[in-house]
Design an enzyme around this catalytic site. Structure first.
Site, PDB file in Angstrom:
ATOM      1  N   ASP A 203       0.684  -1.121   0.286  1.00 30.61           N
ATOM      2  CA  ASP A 203      -0.025   0.173  -0.044  1.00 30.61           C
ATOM      3  C   ASP A 203       0.820   1.271   0.070  1.00 30.61           C
ATOM      4  OD1 ASP A 203      -2.142   1.540  -0.062  1.00 30.61           O
ATOM      5  OD2 ASP A 203      -3.224   0.718   1.767  1.00 30.61           O
TER       6      ASP A 203
ATOM      7  N   HIS B 169     -10.034  -2.092  -7.649  1.00 28.39           N
ATOM      8  CA  HIS B 169     -10.096  -1.102  -6.682  1.00 28.39           C
ATOM      9  C   HIS B 169      -9.193   0.168  -6.924  1.00 28.39           C
ATOM     10  CE1 HIS B 169      -9.998   0.724  -2.967  1.00 28.39           C
ATOM     11  NE2 HIS B 169      -8.820   0.484  -2.549  1.00 28.39           N
TER      12      HIS B 169
HETATM   13 FE1  N7H Z   1      -7.462   1.697  -1.194  1.00 31.51          FE
HETATM   14  N1  N7H Z   1      -6.255  -3.085  -0.739  1.00 31.51           N
HETATM   15  O1  N7H Z   1      -5.489  -3.809  -0.084  1.00 31.51           O
HETATM   16  O2  N7H Z   1      -6.808  -3.464  -1.691  1.00 31.51           O
HETATM   17  N2  N7H Z   1      -5.872   0.595  -2.009  1.00 31.51           N
HETATM   18  N3  N7H Z   1      -7.931   0.198   0.316  1.00 31.51           N
HETATM   19  N4  N7H Z   1      -9.073   2.765  -0.392  1.00 31.51           N
HETATM   20  N5  N7H Z   1      -6.993   3.220  -2.640  1.00 31.51           N
HETATM   21  C1  N7H Z   1      -5.209   0.974  -2.875  1.00 31.51           C
HETATM   22  O3  N7H Z   1      -1.830   2.531  -5.181  1.00 31.51           O
HETATM   23  C2  N7H Z   1      -7.266  -1.099   0.217  1.00 31.51           C
HETATM   24  C3  N7H Z   1      -9.904   2.401   0.626  1.00 31.51           C
HETATM   25  C4  N7H Z   1      -8.037   4.361  -2.589  1.00 31.51           C
HETATM   26  O4  N7H Z   1      -4.210   6.230  -7.392  1.00 31.51           O
HETATM   27  C5  N7H Z   1      -3.794  -0.054  -3.073  1.00 31.51           C
HETATM   28  O5  N7H Z   1      -0.959   3.094  -3.350  1.00 31.51           O
HETATM   29  C6  N7H Z   1      -7.857  -1.884   1.335  1.00 31.51           C
HETATM   30  C7  N7H Z   1     -11.054   3.464   0.701  1.00 31.51           C
HETATM   31  C8  N7H Z   1      -7.203   5.118  -3.627  1.00 31.51           C
HETATM   32  O6  N7H Z   1      -4.198   4.141  -8.437  1.00 31.51           O
HETATM   33  C9  N7H Z   1      -4.395  -1.042  -2.174  1.00 31.51           C
HETATM   34  C10 N7H Z   1      -8.700  -0.973   2.152  1.00 31.51           C
HETATM   35  C11 N7H Z   1     -10.818   4.365  -0.088  1.00 31.51           C
HETATM   36  C12 N7H Z   1      -5.971   4.402  -4.002  1.00 31.51           C
HETATM   37  C13 N7H Z   1      -5.566  -0.924  -1.511  1.00 31.51           C
HETATM   38  C14 N7H Z   1      -8.800   0.421   1.150  1.00 31.51           C
HETATM   39  C15 N7H Z   1      -9.618   3.961  -1.105  1.00 31.51           C
HETATM   40  C16 N7H Z   1      -6.034   3.132  -3.142  1.00 31.51           C
HETATM   41  C17 N7H Z   1      -2.797  -0.066  -3.874  1.00 31.51           C
HETATM   42  C18 N7H Z   1      -9.619  -1.194   3.437  1.00 31.51           C
HETATM   43  C19 N7H Z   1     -11.461   5.484  -0.612  1.00 31.51           C
HETATM   44  C20 N7H Z   1      -4.863   5.078  -5.177  1.00 31.51           C
HETATM   45  C21 N7H Z   1      -1.716   0.900  -3.335  1.00 31.51           C
HETATM   46  C22 N7H Z   1      -9.341  -1.928   4.113  1.00 31.51           C
HETATM   47  C23 N7H Z   1     -12.885   5.665  -0.522  1.00 31.51           C
HETATM   48  C24 N7H Z   1      -5.500   4.659  -6.399  1.00 31.51           C
HETATM   49  C25 N7H Z   1      -1.471   2.437  -3.838  1.00 31.51           C
HETATM   50  C26 N7H Z   1      -4.492   4.994  -7.252  1.00 31.51           C
HETATM   51  C27 N7H Z   1      -4.920   2.186  -3.534  1.00 31.51           C
HETATM   52  C28 N7H Z   1      -6.516  -1.504  -0.448  1.00 31.51           C
HETATM   53  C29 N7H Z   1      -9.527   1.350   1.339  1.00 31.51           C
HETATM   54  C30 N7H Z   1      -9.123   4.599  -2.082  1.00 31.51           C
HETATM   55  C31 N7H Z   1      -3.593  -2.378  -2.224  1.00 31.51           C
HETATM   56  C32 N7H Z   1      -7.411  -3.332   1.875  1.00 31.51           C
HETATM   57  C33 N7H Z   1     -12.311   3.396   1.798  1.00 31.51           C
HETATM   58  C34 N7H Z   1      -7.690   6.480  -3.989  1.00 31.51           C
END
Ligand code: N7H
Length: 491
Positions: free
Chosen positions: A206, A339
């Site tokens: 992340d 996601h």
């Molecule tokens: Fe997410 N995951 O493990 O699947 N997220 N996220 N997120 N997320 C991102 O690119 C995860 C949550 C965003 O710019 C990565 O830095 C999990 C909420 C946004 O390309 C991974 C949870 C919200 C991005 C995860 C969670 C977001 C992002 C890739 C909850 C907003 C950047 C790492 C437990 C409402 C996208 C990275 C981009 C990336 C996961 C929550 C938003 C692995 C497990 C609630 C904007």
């Protein structure tokens, strides 16, 4: 080890020198734009019980202990230098930030209107709109009691390299605050151990993709440059017309906190059982996970490397975010529902429709590692997940937009940005974000888990069982500027 302290992707080399920044980094709290350096983080949620004495402590003792963005920037540069010199000691860096809910701000400044309807309503009132499971009265059914009571008025964010340091910092602040507050709830977060450091509990790296804040950093390849006003109040980009807000709100930001429990054994079991049923002969469960997230566990984007992980790409900040979706309208490389494609659709929608919906993420995992009993039973027995934190200058445009209009919306990205088509001409119905999408009682389906890469025409959809993420509570906060904490809010 210094290198274990979680740093934002903002590497020291891309940071503007403090003198060249056009943003008031001395005024903005440290977690907002750059992120407090953290291996451990303690969130202390509180209620103010003696307003005059709390204001006194805030003005005289706490205000000057708040870690500014300027300090975080200096620490980033320092850590980078120390790392380059081969020093791997834990540095005793402690970060302290503070934020208030609408109720807390009202106690400190009766009648203040920060011009954000969602902040004013509070996250508890917004839970149904966010898609959290609720009862007939609209009360969340999965939230824990302290968040359900709606009594939270403020939160301290304490970050450090060790648990001892965060707890000692709280002991110090607690002594200063005495009986001016009551603690409603606390939550400890920690970076996962060893090789899992930097990975959230499902196992994915992340903290890779963050927007580049104009005037603060120079962009890494693929990083979108966004005006500071999207994240911090009182700067260009806050909206047209800029929201009517009191002057003291400048250099403050809205902070969303969500305690998101992750059902890790259930997620792993789902990948293992669903993958063999897909695409005729089945697909690799690891590939299915990567298509649900949009990145491999290493962090390498499936858009760049669609069929196998590539740890070299993942480890290279000049390559791990250097992509858009312009040559992937048929979702051969990355599903629209993945996601990261849902929450940052990049070239799928016009740039001006995207920029105002960017957020800065600053969460940290919580809870223990999986134990053998949970792995065997394929069932969660201990609570773990993500203490999700994000910053923005508008909660409706930021977090809520991503959650409601994109992640929960089975028609985003098509047809909102014009219908998208599979290579065979059929219209794409994206489905939910399989990680955070919440559909209420609706169907939970994601389009195209099977990659048609580089060619192929298999139409596939994935039925998602119960969500793998359960919201356990949350609140909306405002993290004021350090000067306003020490003047307007504590007078
Ligand atoms: Fe997410 N995951 O493990 O699947 N997220 N996220 N997120 N997320 C991102 O690119 C995860 C949550 C965003 O710019 C990565 O830095 C999990 C909420 C946004 O390309 C991974 C949870 C919200 C991005 C995860 C969670 C977001 C992002 C890739 C909850 C907003 C950047 C790492 C437990 C409402 C996208 C990275 C981009 C990336 C996961 C929550 C938003 C692995 C497990 C609630 C904007």
């Amino acid at each position: 080890m210094a290198s274990d302290i979680l740093l934002r992707p903002t590497s020291a080399t891309s940071l503007f020198s403090p003198a060249n920044s056009t943003i008031d980094l001395e005024a903005i709290q440290g977690d907002v734009l750059l992120g407090l350096q953290k291996k451990w983080q303690l969130f202390v949620f509180f209620k103010i019980v003696d307003v005059p004495r709390f204001k006194h402590v805030l003005r005289c003792d706490i205000g000057r202990r708040i870690t500014s963005s300027a300090e975080v920037q200096m620490r980033t540069l320092l850590l980078e230098e120390i790392k380059a010199a081969g020093n791997r000691d834990v540095l005793p860096l402690v970060g302290v930030n503070i934020a208030f809910t609408e109720a807390g701000i009202t106690k400190l400044m009766p009648g203040a209107d920060l011009g954000d309807p969602s902040f004013k309503a509070g996250q508890l009132s917004q839970a149904k709109a966010l898609g959290d499971p609720v009862d007939a009265a609209g009360k969340p059914t999965t939230w824990s009691a302290p968040f359900l009571a709606g009594a939270i008025e403020g939160v301290f964010l304490l970050a450090a390299g060790t648990e001892v340091d965060v707890r000692a910092t709280w002991a110090l602040l607690d002594g200063l605050l005495g009986t001016t507050i009551e603690v409603v709830e606390s939550q400890i977060g920690l970076v996962r151990p060893g090789a899992a450091a930097g990975h959230e509990h499902f196992g994915f790296q992340d903290g890779i993709s963050q927007p580049c804040v104009k005037g603060l950093t120079s962009p890494l390849p693929g990083q979108q440059v966004v005006s500071p006003g999207v994240f911090v109040c009182g700067y260009p980009g806050e909206g047209k017309p800029a929201p009517a807000r009191p002057a003291w709100v400048k250099d403050g930001a809205f902070m969303v906190f969500r305690l998101l429990e992750q059902k890790v054994p259930e997620f792993n079991d789902f990948l293992n059982t669903a993958a063999p049923t897909l695409g005729g002969g089945g697909i690799d469960p690891v590939l299915l996970g990567a298509r649900m997230v949009g990145r491999w566990k290493s962090g390498a984007p499936v858009e760049t490397t669609p069929l196998q992980d590539d740890t070299t790409v993942a480890a290279d900040p000049t390559r791990n975010n250097d992509f858009d979706y312009s040559d992937d309208t048929g979702e051969r490389r990355c599903p629209y529902a993945a996601h990261i494609r849902k929450t940052n659709p990049r070239s799928d929608i016009p740039e001006q429709a995207l920029t105002s919906h960017r957020i800065i993420r600053a969460g940290i995992p919580f809870g223990p590692e999986l134990d053998a009993a949970e792995i065997l039973a394929k069932t969660t027995q201990q609570s773990r997940g993500l203490a999700f934190v994000c910053y923005q200058a508008s909660i409706p445009n930021g977090f809520e937009f991503l959650q409601i209009s994109w992640a929960n919306n089975p028609d985003f990205v098509s047809p909102i940005a014009g219908p998208k088509h599979h290579p065979d001409g059929t219209v794409v119905h994206t489905g939910l974000d399989p990680i955070i999408g919440q559909a209420g009682t609706g169907a939970r389906v994601m389009d195209e888990p099977v990659p048609n890469y580089p060619i192929g025409g298999i139409r596939s959809s994935l039925n998602l069982p119960n969500p793998f993420i359960v919201p356990r509570g949350g609140a909306y906060f405002f993290a004021p500027s350090i000067p306003s904490l020490m003047t307007e809010l504590s007078e």
